[in-house]
Design a protein around this motif. Structure first.
Motif, PDB file in Angstrom:
ATOM      1  N   VAL A 186       0.851  -1.191   0.000  1.00  0.00           N
ATOM      2  CA  VAL A 186       0.000   0.000   0.000  1.00  0.00           C
ATOM      3  C   VAL A 186       0.882   1.234   0.000  1.00  0.00           C
ATOM      4  O   VAL A 186       1.859   1.313   0.763  1.00  0.00           O
ATOM      5  N   PHE A 187       0.550   2.187  -0.865  1.00  0.00           N
ATOM      6  CA  PHE A 187       1.191   3.502  -0.847  1.00  0.00           C
ATOM      7  C   PHE A 187       0.123   4.556  -0.648  1.00  0.00           C
ATOM      8  O   PHE A 187      -0.928   4.520  -1.292  1.00  0.00           O
ATOM      9  N   GLY A 188       0.401   5.514   0.218  1.00  0.00           N
ATOM     10  CA  GLY A 188      -0.497   6.642   0.409  1.00  0.00           C
ATOM     11  C   GLY A 188       0.281   7.935   0.423  1.00  0.00           C
ATOM     12  O   GLY A 188       1.409   7.993   0.934  1.00  0.00           O
ATOM     13  N   ALA A 189      -0.300   8.991  -0.145  1.00  0.00           N
ATOM     14  CA  ALA A 189       0.320  10.310  -0.180  1.00  0.00           C
ATOM     15  C   ALA A 189      -0.510  11.281   0.645  1.00  0.00           C
ATOM     16  O   ALA A 189      -1.741  11.298   0.539  1.00  0.00           O
ATOM     17  N   SER A 190       0.140  12.059   1.491  1.00  0.00           N
ATOM     18  CA  SER A 190      -0.490  13.121   2.262  1.00  0.00           C
ATOM     19  C   SER A 190      -1.647  12.571   3.100  1.00  0.00           C
ATOM     20  O   SER A 190      -1.453  11.659   3.892  1.00  0.00           O
ATOM     21  N   SER A 191      -2.864  13.075   2.913  1.00  0.00           N
ATOM     22  CA  SER A 191      -3.981  12.528   3.696  1.00  0.00           C
ATOM     23  C   SER A 191      -4.192  11.052   3.385  1.00  0.00           C
ATOM     24  O   SER A 191      -4.613  10.279   4.251  1.00  0.00           O
ATOM     25  N   GLY A 192      -3.875  10.629   2.159  1.00  0.00           N
ATOM     26  CA  GLY A 192      -3.934   9.210   1.828  1.00  0.00           C
ATOM     27  C   GLY A 192      -2.932   8.389   2.608  1.00  0.00           C
ATOM     28  O   GLY A 192      -3.154   7.205   2.878  1.00  0.00           O
ATOM     29  N   ALA A 193      -1.814   9.016   2.995  1.00  0.00           N
ATOM     30  CA  ALA A 193      -0.837   8.332   3.844  1.00  0.00           C
ATOM     31  C   ALA A 193      -1.385   8.129   5.249  1.00  0.00           C
ATOM     32  O   ALA A 193      -1.054   7.142   5.921  1.00  0.00           O
ATOM     33  N   ILE A 194      -2.221   9.058   5.717  1.00  0.00           N
ATOM     34  CA  ILE A 194      -2.875   8.873   7.016  1.00  0.00           C
ATOM     35  C   ILE A 194      -3.824   7.679   6.942  1.00  0.00           C
ATOM     36  O   ILE A 194      -3.869   6.839   7.853  1.00  0.00           O
ATOM     37  N   THR A 195      -4.582   7.592   5.862  1.00  0.00           N
ATOM     38  CA  THR A 195      -5.438   6.419   5.662  1.00  0.00           C
ATOM     39  C   THR A 195      -4.607   5.139   5.702  1.00  0.00           C
ATOM     40  O   THR A 195      -4.985   4.144   6.338  1.00  0.00           O
ATOM     41  N   ALA A 196      -3.450   5.160   5.043  1.00  0.00           N
ATOM     42  CA  ALA A 196      -2.594   3.972   4.997  1.00  0.00           C
ATOM     43  C   ALA A 196      -2.066   3.606   6.379  1.00  0.00           C
ATOM     44  O   ALA A 196      -1.983   2.419   6.732  1.00  0.00           O
ATOM     45  N   LEU A 197      -1.710   4.603   7.189  1.00  0.00           N
ATOM     46  CA  LEU A 197      -1.238   4.327   8.551  1.00  0.00           C
ATOM     47  C   LEU A 197      -2.331   3.646   9.372  1.00  0.00           C
ATOM     48  O   LEU A 197      -2.071   2.680  10.095  1.00  0.00           O
ATOM     49  N   HIS A 198      -3.555   4.152   9.265  1.00  0.00           N
ATOM     50  CA  HIS A 198      -4.641   3.553  10.040  1.00  0.00           C
ATOM     51  C   HIS A 198      -4.966   2.160   9.521  1.00  0.00           C
ATOM     52  O   HIS A 198      -5.265   1.251  10.315  1.00  0.00           O
ATOM     53  N   LEU A 199      -4.894   1.975   8.215  1.00  0.00           N
ATOM     54  CA  LEU A 199      -5.103   0.648   7.638  1.00  0.00           C
ATOM     55  C   LEU A 199      -4.099  -0.344   8.230  1.00  0.00           C
ATOM     56  O   LEU A 199      -4.464  -1.472   8.591  1.00  0.00           O
ATOM     57  N   LEU A 200      -2.851   0.062   8.339  1.00  0.00           N
ATOM     58  CA  LEU A 200      -1.820  -0.822   8.881  1.00  0.00           C
ATOM     59  C   LEU A 200      -2.113  -1.190  10.328  1.00  0.00           C
ATOM     60  O   LEU A 200      -2.001  -2.368  10.712  1.00  0.00           O
ATOM     61  N   THR A 201      -2.501  -0.221  11.135  1.00  0.00           N
ATOM     62  CA  THR A 201      -2.731  -0.514  12.552  1.00  0.00           C
ATOM     63  C   THR A 201      -4.039  -1.261  12.783  1.00  0.00           C
ATOM     64  O   THR A 201      -4.131  -2.083  13.702  1.00  0.00           O
ATOM     65  N   ALA A 202      -5.047  -1.001  11.958  1.00  0.00           N
ATOM     66  CA  ALA A 202      -6.352  -1.636  12.161  1.00  0.00           C
ATOM     67  C   ALA A 202      -6.466  -2.995  11.489  1.00  0.00           C
ATOM     68  O   ALA A 202      -7.193  -3.871  11.974  1.00  0.00           O
ATOM     69  N   HIS A 203      -5.764  -3.194  10.382  1.00  0.00           N
ATOM     70  CA  HIS A 203      -5.886  -4.438   9.606  1.00  0.00           C
ATOM     71  C   HIS A 203      -4.501  -4.934   9.188  1.00  0.00           C
ATOM     72  O   HIS A 203      -4.225  -5.105   7.988  1.00  0.00           O
ATOM     73  N   PRO A 204      -3.605  -5.197  10.126  1.00  0.00           N
ATOM     74  CA  PRO A 204      -2.235  -5.582   9.756  1.00  0.00           C
ATOM     75  C   PRO A 204      -2.164  -6.887   8.972  1.00  0.00           C
ATOM     76  O   PRO A 204      -1.211  -7.106   8.217  1.00  0.00           O
ATOM     77  N   ASP A 205      -3.169  -7.740   9.128  1.00  0.00           N
ATOM     78  CA  ASP A 205      -3.163  -9.002   8.391  1.00  0.00           C
ATOM     79  C   ASP A 205      -3.353  -8.800   6.891  1.00  0.00           C
ATOM     80  O   ASP A 205      -3.035  -9.696   6.101  1.00  0.00           O
ATOM     81  N   ARG A 206      -3.847  -7.618   6.480  1.00  0.00           N
ATOM     82  CA  ARG A 206      -4.113  -7.363   5.064  1.00  0.00           C
ATOM     83  C   ARG A 206      -2.972  -6.622   4.372  1.00  0.00           C
ATOM     84  O   ARG A 206      -3.045  -6.360   3.174  1.00  0.00           O
ATOM     85  N   VAL A 207      -1.929  -6.273   5.147  1.00  0.00           N
ATOM     86  CA  VAL A 207      -0.900  -5.378   4.627  1.00  0.00           C
ATOM     87  C   VAL A 207       0.480  -6.017   4.752  1.00  0.00           C
ATOM     88  O   VAL A 207       0.895  -6.390   5.855  1.00  0.00           O
ATOM     89  N   ALA A 208       1.188  -6.123   3.631  1.00  0.00           N
ATOM     90  CA  ALA A 208       2.566  -6.617   3.649  1.00  0.00           C
ATOM     91  C   ALA A 208       3.558  -5.485   3.884  1.00  0.00           C
ATOM     92  O   ALA A 208       4.569  -5.658   4.566  1.00  0.00           O
TER      93      ALA A 208
END
Length: 283
Positions: free
Chosen positions: A97-119
């Protein structure tokens, strides 16, 4: 540039326009600011040589309408949208997953909330200003932007917001400095239409977001915090570098500034590809 395959995913409260090209393991690209899937047109083809590259319009942006146009926004909902796209496009297989700016905030939360879905997550200058010692000054900026938006409209509010994201003492960019490449100019109309929603609902929700530092520290081996080489001293760069220090990683330099994705697409794509590769492949 190859034409992507487009689709629409129904999620709670919205419909998500998404675009897919390439083949290989999934790479999900999360736009930031008032941008949409087209903000990745300059890098997607290069990345599609190794990955199935998916980009999308975040809920409320461009071709991803909200069921309730007045609905408030939460980072957690945007991260859940990303998770649902991963479930659709990479079922059972963790994705990059790559996120830029506010999209990077989405990516950070995705990692902490759903770590099983993120390599692996590469987060480029997430403006998580709540981690900074001068967080109160950034809260005041958001309040000024909201007042300007109500009193004077989106363009003066965007000018106020952009000024607050520059390094202290930096002049406003000249017209020549902000001339857009052809691909970016072609999507400018949608970006302009997204401004009221971005400034009115995304900015206050995302810039008040405080990441889970303990959780990110535990997941730091999957996280790259990227900083634009030309953005030293600007709040998003400062926030990303500060966050990297707090979770025990080194910030990764990327070409250009906060919008290096647009201004340096070829170099940006090559740098991103290097950080997406498995560590063993990079050695």
């Amino acid at each position: 540039m190859s034409a992507p395959v487009t689709g629409c995913l129904r999620v709670p409260g919205a419909s998500l326009h998404h675009e897919v090209r390439g083949r290989g393991p999934l790479l999900l690209l999360i736009p930031g600011g008032a941008g949409d899937a087209a903000s990745y047109d300059g890098v997607a083809d290069a990345l599609a040589a190794e990955y199935t590259v998916a980009a999308y319009d975040p809920r409320g942006m461009s071709r991803s309408p909200l069921d309730d146009p007045g609905a408030g926004q939460r980072v957690a909902d945007h991260a859940d949208d990303a998770r649902r796209l991963l479930d659709l496009l990479s079922p059972g297989e963790p994705a990059r997953v790559f996120g830029a700016s506010s999209g990077a905030i989405t990516a950070l939360h995705l990692l902490t909330a759903h770590p099983d879905r993120v390599a692996r997550v590469v987060a480029h200058e997430p403006p998580v200003v709540e981690v900074l010692p001068d967080a109160a000054a950034h809260r005041a900026l958001v309040a000024r932007v909201q007042e300007t938006l109500r009193a004077r409209g989106p363009m003066p509010a965007m000018t106020e917001f952009a000024a607050g994201l520059r390094k202290d003492g930096d002049p406003a960019p000249s017209q020549a400095a902000v001339t857009l490449p052809p691909q970016a100019a072609a999507r400018a109309g949608r970006t302009m239409a997204n401004l009221p929603y971005f400034l009115g609902r995304i900015v206050p929700a995302f810039m008040s977001y405080a990441p889970d530092l303990h959780r990110l520290r535990d997941l730091a081996d999957r996280l790259v915090l990227a900083c634009g080489e030309d953005a030293h001293g600007e709040p998003p760069h400062r926030a990303a570098a500060f966050l990297a220090d707090r979770v025990g990683t080194a910030p990764a330099p990327f070409p250009g500034g906060h919008v290096g994705l647009t201004t340096h697409p070829e170099e940006f794509a090559a740098t991103l590809a290097g950080h997406l590769a498995d560590p063993a492949a990079r050695d």
